[in-house]
Design a protein around this motif. Structure first.
Motif: not given
Length: 253
Positions: A28, A31-32, A34-35, A249-250, A253
């Motif tokens: 997580e 992924a966050y 990266t977003s 979200r990932s 984006s």
């Protein structure tokens, strides 16, 4: 792109990662970040130049690392205390009016409403968590095993005649890649413990242990298992939904 401006972004992402450490899983967190990096780069690309002052102003718009992490985990706006990261626009400018002035409900009805169209956070996303329906759809899209597990727990809690399906839900919880070890212990262990306690509270009579189990299990054990399963859903669903939102979200984006 200058080396100093890029270093500012890397330092900011590093601080956000440290603030996330221990609060979310490694998957997580990756992924966050990266977003978040994609959103920062998008704003840098839209700016007239990419000097240090511009990048610093962009990062101020997102807030301090601790602030943005608290907003991400709680889904609520919090006041900034870091003077160096205060955004140029007052925080109350983005807040919706209260319900009695036509704003969104903040209580029980907010579970069904989902995010308000005017309730924006500093980075342009909705400031409130999506409702149960939206969370459920996102969860089913990105984490279908966990969605099935929660559905089985709900079914076992409201329809005791099919409580045997709880075993399937327990297996999916144990095999989950979303919930951590503590979540799995709670999701599986709490209903089992409740079932045992419920059986010990049975007031009937039986001469032999097998007869006791046969009569106490459907009388008090299964209802206790079902009620505890519903409690576990309330505990597990927000965690799985948060992970699904991060994945959504990932992917976007």
């Amino acid at each position: 792109m200058t080396q100093r401006s890029e270093q500012l972004v890397l330092d900011y992402l590093s601080d956000v990662g440290l603030a996330l450490h221990g609060r979310v899983t490694a998957k997580e967190r990756t992924a966050y970040l990266t977003s978040l990096r994609a959103r920062i780069d998008e704003r840098r690309g839209a700016a007239d130049n990419d000097d240090v002052d511009t990048v610093r102003r962009i990062l101020r718009g997102f807030g301090s690392p601790e602030h943005i992490v608290r907003e991400e985990l709680t889904g609520r706006e919090v006041d900034l205390e870091d003077d160096e990261m205060i955004p140029p626009k007052p925080r109350h400018a983005d807040r919706p009016p209260p319900p009695w002035r036509g704003g969104p409900h903040q209580g029980f009805m907010s579970l069904l409403e989902g995010p308000s169209q005017t309730d924006l956070r500093m980075d342009g996303r909705g400031g409130r968590k999506p409702g149960v329906t939206r969370n459920s759809l996102v969860l089913a899209r990105h984490h279908p095993p966990e969605a099935v597990a929660l559905a089985v727990l709900v079914l076992s809690g409201v329809w005791w005649d099919v409580a045997f399906l709880w075993v399937l839900g327990a297996a999916l919880i144990i095999l989950s890649q979303v919930w951590n070890a503590l979540d799995k212990w709670i999701g599986v262990g709490f209903p089992l413990a409740a079932c045992v306690v419920g059986m010990t509270l049975w007031t009937g009579e039986a001469k032999f242990i097998d007869q006791y189990i046969q009569q106490a299990l459907p009388a008090t054990g299964v209802p206790a298992l079902g009620l505890a399963s519903l409690v576990c859903v309330l505990y597990l669903f927000p965690k799985a939904a948060r992970s699904a939102r991060v994945a959504d979200r990932s992917a976007g984006s």
